[in-house]
Design an enzyme around this catalytic site. Structure first.
Site, PDB file in Angstrom:
ATOM      1  N   LYS A  22       0.837  -1.211   0.000  1.00 17.14           N
ATOM      2  CA  LYS A  22       0.000   0.000   0.000  1.00 17.14           C
ATOM      3  C   LYS A  22       0.867   1.255   0.000  1.00 17.14           C
ATOM      4  O   LYS A  22       0.642   2.178  -0.778  1.00 17.14           O
ATOM      5  CB  LYS A  22      -0.895  -0.002   1.245  1.00 17.14           C
ATOM      6  N   CYS A 117      -5.254  12.899  13.361  1.00 18.20           N
ATOM      7  CA  CYS A 117      -5.857  11.596  13.131  1.00 18.20           C
ATOM      8  C   CYS A 117      -5.716  10.780  14.405  1.00 18.20           C
ATOM      9  O   CYS A 117      -5.145  11.256  15.392  1.00 18.20           O
ATOM     10  CB  CYS A 117      -5.226  10.879  11.944  1.00 18.20           C
ATOM     11  N   ARG A 122       0.191  14.588  13.437  1.00 18.50           N
ATOM     12  CA  ARG A 122       0.688  14.345  12.078  1.00 18.50           C
ATOM     13  C   ARG A 122       0.694  15.576  11.161  1.00 18.50           C
ATOM     14  O   ARG A 122      -0.023  15.628  10.161  1.00 18.50           O
ATOM     15  CB  ARG A 122      -0.089  13.197  11.431  1.00 18.50           C
ATOM     16  N   ASP A 306       4.540   0.638  12.186  1.00 18.36           N
ATOM     17  CA  ASP A 306       3.355  -0.044  11.642  1.00 18.36           C
ATOM     18  C   ASP A 306       3.255  -1.504  12.085  1.00 18.36           C
ATOM     19  O   ASP A 306       2.275  -2.183  11.763  1.00 18.36           O
ATOM     20  CB  ASP A 306       3.355   0.038  10.103  1.00 18.36           C
ATOM     21  N   ARG A 398      -8.740  -0.506   4.699  1.00 17.91           N
ATOM     22  CA  ARG A 398      -7.854   0.512   4.109  1.00 17.91           C
ATOM     23  C   ARG A 398      -6.505  -0.098   3.753  1.00 17.91           C
ATOM     24  O   ARG A 398      -5.843   0.382   2.840  1.00 17.91           O
ATOM     25  CB  ARG A 398      -7.619   1.662   5.103  1.00 17.91           C
TER      26      ARG A 398
HETATM   27  C1  UD1 Z   1       4.205   6.909   6.597  1.00 21.35           C
HETATM   28  C2  UD1 Z   1       3.370   5.677   6.346  1.00 21.35           C
HETATM   29  C3  UD1 Z   1       2.778   5.158   7.642  1.00 21.35           C
HETATM   30  C4  UD1 Z   1       3.886   4.965   8.684  1.00 21.35           C
HETATM   31  C5  UD1 Z   1       4.769   6.213   8.820  1.00 21.35           C
HETATM   32  C6  UD1 Z   1       5.987   5.975   9.694  1.00 21.35           C
HETATM   33  C7  UD1 Z   1       2.571   6.040   4.094  1.00 21.35           C
HETATM   34  C8  UD1 Z   1       1.428   6.336   3.188  1.00 21.35           C
HETATM   35  N1  UD1 Z   1       2.329   6.013   5.403  1.00 21.35           N
HETATM   36  O1  UD1 Z   1       3.330   7.910   7.109  1.00 21.35           O
HETATM   37  O2  UD1 Z   1       2.124   3.924   7.387  1.00 21.35           O
HETATM   38  O3  UD1 Z   1       3.310   4.680   9.930  1.00 21.35           O
HETATM   39  O4  UD1 Z   1       5.245   6.615   7.525  1.00 21.35           O
HETATM   40  O5  UD1 Z   1       6.735   4.908   9.221  1.00 21.35           O
HETATM   41  O6  UD1 Z   1       3.676   5.784   3.635  1.00 21.35           O
HETATM   42  N2  UD1 Z   1       6.115  14.799  10.882  1.00 21.35           N
HETATM   43  C9  UD1 Z   1       6.207  16.156  11.168  1.00 21.35           C
HETATM   44  N3  UD1 Z   1       6.121  17.037  10.125  1.00 21.35           N
HETATM   45  C10 UD1 Z   1       5.943  16.638   8.832  1.00 21.35           C
HETATM   46  C11 UD1 Z   1       5.870  15.259   8.545  1.00 21.35           C
HETATM   47  C12 UD1 Z   1       5.972  14.363   9.592  1.00 21.35           C
HETATM   48  O7  UD1 Z   1       6.342  16.546  12.310  1.00 21.35           O
HETATM   49  O8  UD1 Z   1       5.856  17.486   7.932  1.00 21.35           O
HETATM   50  C13 UD1 Z   1       6.223  13.803  11.994  1.00 21.35           C
HETATM   51  C14 UD1 Z   1       4.955  12.980  12.180  1.00 21.35           C
HETATM   52  O9  UD1 Z   1       4.012  13.656  12.979  1.00 21.35           O
HETATM   53  C15 UD1 Z   1       5.506  11.730  12.843  1.00 21.35           C
HETATM   54  C16 UD1 Z   1       6.884  11.579  12.189  1.00 21.35           C
HETATM   55  O10 UD1 Z   1       7.180  12.839  11.625  1.00 21.35           O
HETATM   56  O11 UD1 Z   1       5.660  11.926  14.229  1.00 21.35           O
HETATM   57  C17 UD1 Z   1       6.954  10.529  11.110  1.00 21.35           C
HETATM   58  O12 UD1 Z   1       5.869  10.662  10.236  1.00 21.35           O
HETATM   59  P1  UD1 Z   1       5.949  10.359   8.673  1.00 21.35           P
HETATM   60  O13 UD1 Z   1       7.146   9.520   8.367  1.00 21.35           O
HETATM   61  O14 UD1 Z   1       5.796  11.633   7.925  1.00 21.35           O
HETATM   62  O15 UD1 Z   1       4.637   9.485   8.470  1.00 21.35           O
HETATM   63  P2  UD1 Z   1       3.788   9.438   7.139  1.00 21.35           P
HETATM   64  O16 UD1 Z   1       4.673   9.695   5.975  1.00 21.35           O
HETATM   65  O17 UD1 Z   1       2.548  10.242   7.298  1.00 21.35           O
END
Ligand code: UD1
Length: 419
Positions: A22, A117, A122, A306, A398
């Site tokens: 996914k 969420c 996030r 995850d 999902r």
């Molecule tokens: C992706 C995965 C999700 C997984 C996560 C961590 C996808 C579609 N989803 O989510 O399944 O659980 O990686 O492995 O690939 N953060 C910030 N600012 C930002 C972006 C992130 O503070 O602009 C923080 C988030 O709140 C979190 C951390 O960084 O605490 C990691 O998040 P991130 O790696 O961005 O998760 P996703 O990409 O949303």
């Protein structure tokens, strides 16, 4: 809303095939926005998040053709609207992945802010900051990100923290920028590498994906291609955990063991015999009880967040006491309260759960709160005494393709009850 009813107590046995990932399919579908010609994407899992992405692209005017094997051909030449509405972004945060490609290719994008969420706040500030450093003009108004750029410029980006979709968004945007972009402290997840491979098949010049520095030399245009998505490591890990918790013996096929090293190591520590081949993994509990393990989640290649909820369930019925520390998300223990209702002994303190293994769980009605939390409830249901009813399983749909069919193939007593 559909429910799952699981009658616990049967050790899983047999073999199943792992679906496409996914978290690789979503950015790759977003990347099709960058190509001048049609892109055909294969090994796409049949999931609600994929349907949401198709709806998102479809509303923009993109043409999508799906064949019976879930190959999706995407043609963006008909695009009309550079807009991702709140109603779709709120149901799938990964919709934010269209921001970088739309802006890079068409010079404009309006994308809803995802908001919070179930597993924490996030934010997407790092996606936005990166695009601004590449010369985009971005402002947030009415809950929407409005971004513009005549042509993005290559930039040196040092990410404050490791973000998977942040890295992917910026990597995609950089493919059509003027000059070279360097992303430091990049996410190293296999799905980032898969996206980079797909972009390169489209004619991009991305190097270093899989390491913490990614370099992208911008090109004038990208072209159509055919790309097959890599297997899902989290689905793989979840079925291995399901086999382990039931004291079973399974083979998962069409997977990539190299992507699961941290998970396999913890399964072995928990007492499972695990053997791996090129594209398969065997797990056999050989009649022994699970042992508790200590887990700390971190970005790849460390133990994935995850898989945290699933290992919480393993510890719940293991011998001894284990701790689970969640360092990636701030509020990812919603499953704990549901597991406690089934008899689990878990103490939560901040981002750590201390779990004392119990001899038996009893079935209860439980509620799925997010995707991986719901998988942990299914795992607990597979060993609980009686019929566990898992509600709100749209979360499971999902991210897990035909979960009840795959588990039933391994001998689980599980059925879906339509609303
Ligand atoms: C992706 C995965 C999700 C997984 C996560 C961590 C996808 C579609 N989803 O989510 O399944 O659980 O990686 O492995 O690939 N953060 C910030 N600012 C930002 C972006 C992130 O503070 O602009 C923080 C988030 O709140 C979190 C951390 O960084 O605490 C990691 O998040 P991130 O790696 O961005 O998760 P996703 O990409 O949303």
């Amino acid at each position: 809303m559909d429910k799952l009813i699981i009658t616990g107590g049967t050790p899983l046995e047999g073999e199943i095939r792992i679906s496409g990932a996914k978290n690789a399919a979503l950015p790759i579908l977003a990347a099709t926005l960058l190509a001048d010609g049609p892109v055909k994407v294969g090994n796409i899992p049949h999931l609600q998040d994929i349907t949401t992405t198709m709806e998102l692209l479809g509303r923009m005017g993109v043409e999508l053709v799906v064949d019976e094997r879930m190959n999706i051909e995407v043609d963006c030449s008909t695009i009309r609207e550079l807009f991702a509405p709140y109603e779709l972004v709120k149901s799938m945060r990964a919709s934010i992945l269209v921001l970088g490609p739309m802006l890079a290719r068409f010079g404009k994008a309006v994308v809803s802010l995802p908001g919070g969420c179930a597993i924490g706040s996030r934010p997407v500030n790092l996606h936005i900051e990166g695009l601004v450093k590449m010369g985009a003009d971005v402002h947030v108004e009415g809950g929407y990100i409005h971004a513009k750029a005549s042509r993005l410029k290559g930039a040196h980006l040092v990410m404050d923290l490791v973000t998977v979709t942040g890295t992917e968004n910026l990597m995609m945007a950089a493919t059509l920028a003027d000059g070279t972009t360097v992303i430091e402290n990049a996410a190293r997840e296999p799905e980032v590498v898969d996206l980079a491979n797909c972009l390169n098949a489209m004619g991009a010049k991305v190097s270093g994906a899989g390491g913490d520095t990614i370099s992208v030399e911008g090109v004038d245009k990208l072209c159509g291609t055919h790309y097959d998505v890599l297997p899902d490591r989290i689905e793989s890990g979840t079925y291995l955990a399901a086999a382990a918790i039931t004291g079973g013996r399974v083979r998962i096929k069409d997977t990539r063991p190299r992507m699961l090293e941290a998970v396999i190591e913890k399964l072995r520590e928990a007492g499972a015999c695990v053997e791996v081949g090129d594209r398969w993994i065997d797990l056999d509990m050989k009649g022994s009880r699970l042992r508790s393990t200590n887990i700390r989640t971190s970005p790849y290649p460390a133990f994935p967040t995850d898989m945290q909820a699933q290992f919480t369930s393993l510890n719940v019925v293991a011998s001894g006491t284990g701790t689970i520390s969640e360092t990636v998300f701030e509020n990812r223990f919603m499953h704990v309260h549901e597991l406690q209702r089934m008899g689990a002994d878990i103490q939560l303190a901040g981002n750590t759960a201390v779990i004392r293994g119990v001899d038996r769980l009893t079935a209860a009605p439980v509620m799925a709160t997010d995707l991986r939390a719901s998988a942990s409830l299914v795992l607990a249901g597979l060993v609980a005494e009686g019929d566990t009813v898992v509600e709100r399983i749209y979360h499971i749909d999902r991210g897990y393709e035909s979960i009840e069919e795959k588990l039933a193939k391994l001998g689980a007593r599980i059925r879906r009850v339509p609303a």
